[in-house]
Design an enzyme around this catalytic site. Structure first.
Site, mmCIF file in Angstrom:
data_model
loop_
_atom_site.group_PDB
_atom_site.id
_atom_site.type_symbol
_atom_site.label_atom_id
_atom_site.label_comp_id
_atom_site.label_asym_id
_atom_site.label_seq_id
_atom_site.Cartn_x
_atom_site.Cartn_y
_atom_site.Cartn_z
ATOM 1 N N ASP A 1 0.910 -1.189 0.024
ATOM 2 C CA ASP A 1 0.058 -0.021 0.049
ATOM 3 C C ASP A 1 0.905 1.229 -0.022
ATOM 4 O OD1 ASP A 1 -2.738 1.338 0.469
ATOM 5 O OD2 ASP A 1 -1.526 1.918 2.362
ATOM 6 N N GLU B 1 1.626 -0.590 -4.840
ATOM 7 C CA GLU B 1 0.753 0.476 -5.197
ATOM 8 C C GLU B 1 1.598 1.885 -5.530
ATOM 9 O OE1 GLU B 1 -3.424 2.617 -3.692
ATOM 10 O OE2 GLU B 1 -1.887 2.186 -2.100
#
Length: 699
Positions: free
Chosen positions: A333, A369
């Site tokens: 993330d 990401e």
């Protein structure tokens, strides 16, 4: 009770069969105590009097697995210098293998509180690592064969009718045969689990009577989230059993991991672990004001892997999940935040260097990401080799094309359909570096993407201010539901178009759990607090759910059967062997000619044909043999009116067979069409896609 000297490594709490060794790293502590809790919650404190290389350590004999514990750390308290030591605060071990209980927002957890925070902070738990893995082995699915299915452990299983009630919403539920059968029948090769590191709900949510559902608020980087266990305290064993069951079905397990920030939030947030242990080492402090954090995450703090021990914590965690928990990969993330050396995202950062040289971590699937919320944080296409990326440009381009056409021309669409060579082809990376997706947990579901043009997040309690406004969606002329039959028909066709485009594009596709079930969130594009029917998958059968499931299964079967649809190398656009002049990749205008330079920038062009020649595959099988496949022509028509496409004649094809037609349920051509002659004009309904199989004389 006194602690023996013990050892400074390994960090955390480890049972050796006779007792437990405790080790905690802090450069600013002046004393550290282990806090042991009995079944009634009574606390016994044991000082760790030995410290080596900033590691406070001690061994306590006779302790057993199941023992609850935490730390209290004393030292200077000076917020202006980023120092928050307070022995009244019970702190979670950063290396805890299991965590029990929840964080409760209370004044006692504030940094300056004179009150005991123990009643409001989770407990760490000593575990025994032994588990009967048997003959478990990793599926080791190659990237070009990989199909990712992003799911939430609870949301996927909470209402599944084939899973026993006491297992719904749990790791055991995801490992249940009913859940695995759906995954296998769909044809995915990996599940990507929304965060399962132990997480807690932010104070702001608790004050609104809500809780964090997605889990992007980690507290323990080694501990599986307790709430997903069907039996209290059994989360580690249940997680391992789930992995073992998925592996037995040939399905890999990828974890969505949040190392970029922690649940402690901004400097005035709760003291739960890192802040009370060594705030200035674990977090990035503002150089001009050490009472503040540098926030590249939008969550109040940024974890600092530039420093050796915080970086070691991350790599130790990754190795633990690979070696002890048998997971196959990770999706990082806000990965750009981990790669910032000073201010800029740096390909040569210590984070990348350490990951790449690690013999264990470097062999796992690594997905970034590739952005954060800081300046220069959008880094799609900029991560180094070994990494794959969530291709946000793929999502935006494909959504825009099917919603409103391509106002700047279809050049960008062509790149996205063929692996994004403009992003990944200049530094030794391959098409499989692109994780292609049109939906994710964050944003509209596929059904909502074709039903809403505006977000409807009122249920989140933030006056609809949260969530993105850049949805690139198309509702068919009516916002939301209910809608007239004509609009519903169009929406289903649009959903088929998007799924067909996704699963026939080069790169590794990612589906979101429930899109194949026609799942809706009622237009909520940021359902992070919706631990209810808004987010849980509805397994009730409907004609629409059968339609989407049949289409996904059909497309994934085609993808498995035909390597030309999942190439690990970029297309060359050059003639294939055989001398007939056909290229491995060719683009066609609806007039039947190959696309010319000006065509790529035609803002009014909403139709394009992509020709893939299976005789021109540029890779070999494991025995070194050339791979030969069928050839296909994919036609995409995003126009609002019906049209005609002049399919290419010889040498490209003698005839074509319609394989997928998004006008029909499940994409199954109906009525059964006769072969389409090369050079003829194929009718295309408004907003539709066709996949044609190439037929050649003698083949």
């Amino acid at each position: 009770m006194q602690a023996w000297p013990g050892a400074p490594f390994p960090l955390g709490a480890h049972w050796d069969g006779e007792g437990v060794n405790f080790a905690l790293w802090s450069t600013t502590a002046t004393s550290v105590s282990v806090c042991l809790f009995d079944a009634d919650g009574a606390e016994t404190q044991v000082r760790l009097t030995d410290h080596t290389y900033h590691v406070w350590h001690g061994y306590i004999p006779a302790l057993q697995p199941g023992q609850r514990y935490g730390f209290r750390v004393d030292g200077p308290y000076d917020p202006s210098q980023g120092l928050f030591h307070n022995p009244n605060q019970l702190l979670v071990d950063p290396y805890a293998r299991a965590i029990e209980g929840d964080f409760v927002d209370h004044p006692a957890v504030q940094a300056s509180s004179p009150a005991d925070s123990a009643p409001y902070v989770p407990r760490c738990v000593i575990i025994h690592d032994a588990f009967p893995w048997g003959d478990d082995h990793r599926p080791n699915v190659s990237w070009d064969d990989t199909v990712i299915y992003e799911l939430h452990v609870k949301g996927f299983t909470r209402q599944h009718p084939g899973i026993p009630l006491d297992l719904q919403g749990t790791y055991a539920g995801l490992g249940h045969p009913a859940a695995i059968e759906h995954l296998r029948s769909l044809g995915v090769t990996a599940v990507e689990l929304l965060p399962i590191h132990h997480f807690v709900s932010e104070p702001s949510l608790q004050r609104r009577g809500m809780r964090n559902y997605w889990g992007y608020n980690s507290l323990g980087f080694f501990a599986p989230h307790e709430a997903y266990a069907s039996q209290r305290g059994n989360q580690v064993r249940e997680f391992k059993a789930m992995v073992r069951s998925l592996h037995a079905a040939g399905i890999e397990v990828i974890l969505d991991v949040v190392y970029n920030h922690t649940a402690e939030g901004p400097p005035d947030g709760p003291v739960l672990s890192f802040r009370g242990i060594d705030n200035g080492s674990y977090y990035r402090l503002a150089p001009q004001d050490r009472s503040r954090y540098v926030d590249y995450t939008g969550c109040g703090n940024t974890f600092d892997p530039r420093r050796p021990f915080p970086l070691q914590l991350i790599t130790d965690s990754l190795r633990y999940w690979i070696t002890e928990m048998h997971v196959d990969g990770f999706r990082f993330d806000l990965a750009a935040a981990l790669a910032r050396s000073l201010h800029d995202v740096d390909k040569l950062s210590s984070f990348f260097d350490t990951i790449h040289q690690d013999p264990v971590i470097s062999q796992a699937k690594l997905i970034a990401e590739p952005w954060d919320v800081g300046d220069g944080g959008y880094q799609v296409g900029e991560f180094p080799p070994l990494w794959t990326e969530w291709n946000g440009k793929y999502r935006d381009t494909v959504r825009s094309f099917w919603a409103h056409g391509a106002p700047d021309g279809v050049r960008d669409l062509a790149y996205r359909l063929t692996g994004s060579s403009d992003l990944y082809g200049d530094d030794g990376r391959l098409p499989i570096a692109s994780i292609n997706f049109v939906t994710a947990h964050d944003g509209f579901t596929l059904r909502d993407l074709v039903s809403y043009e505006q977000k409807h997040n009122e249920a989140n309690g933030e006056d609809n201010r949260d969530g993105t406004d850049d949805n690139r969606s198309y509702n068919g002329g009516i916002e939301g539901e209910p809608a007239p039959a004509k609009v519903r028909t169009l929406r289903l066709r649009q959903a088929r178009n998007l799924m067909t485009t996704l699963l026939l594009s080069t790169g590794a596709p990612m589906l979101v759990a429930g899109d194949e079930r026609w799942r809706t969130q009622g237009g909520n594009n940021n359902a992070y607090v919706q631990d209810n029917e808004i987010s849980w998958i509805d397994w009730t059968e409907s004609p629409e759910s059968q339609d989407m499931l049949q289409l996904a299964q059909r497309l994934l079967q085609l993808r498995r059967d035909h390597p030309v649809l999942r190439q690990p190398a970029f297309f060359a656009g050059r003639p294939v062997p055989g001398g007939d002049g056909c290229k491995d990749l060719a683009w066609f205008h609806p007039d039947g000619r190959e696309m010319q330079d000006d065509d790529w920038y035609d803002a009014g062009l909403r139709t394009i044909g992509m020709y893939l020649d299976g005789r021109g595959l540029r890779h070999r099988d494991r025995r070194g043999r050339m791979i030969i496949d069928e050839s296909f022509l994919l036609l995409l028509h995003a126009g609002d009116e019906d049209g005609l496409f002049a399919v290419p004649d010889r040498p490209w094809a003698d005839t074509y067979t319609v394989v997928v037609d998004t006008r029909y349920v499940g994409g199954v051509p109906y009525p059964r069409t006769k072969p389409v002659a090369g050079g003829s004009h194929v009718p295309m309904s408004a907003r539709s896609a066709l996949l044609l199989l190439v037929n050649r004389s003698g083949s």
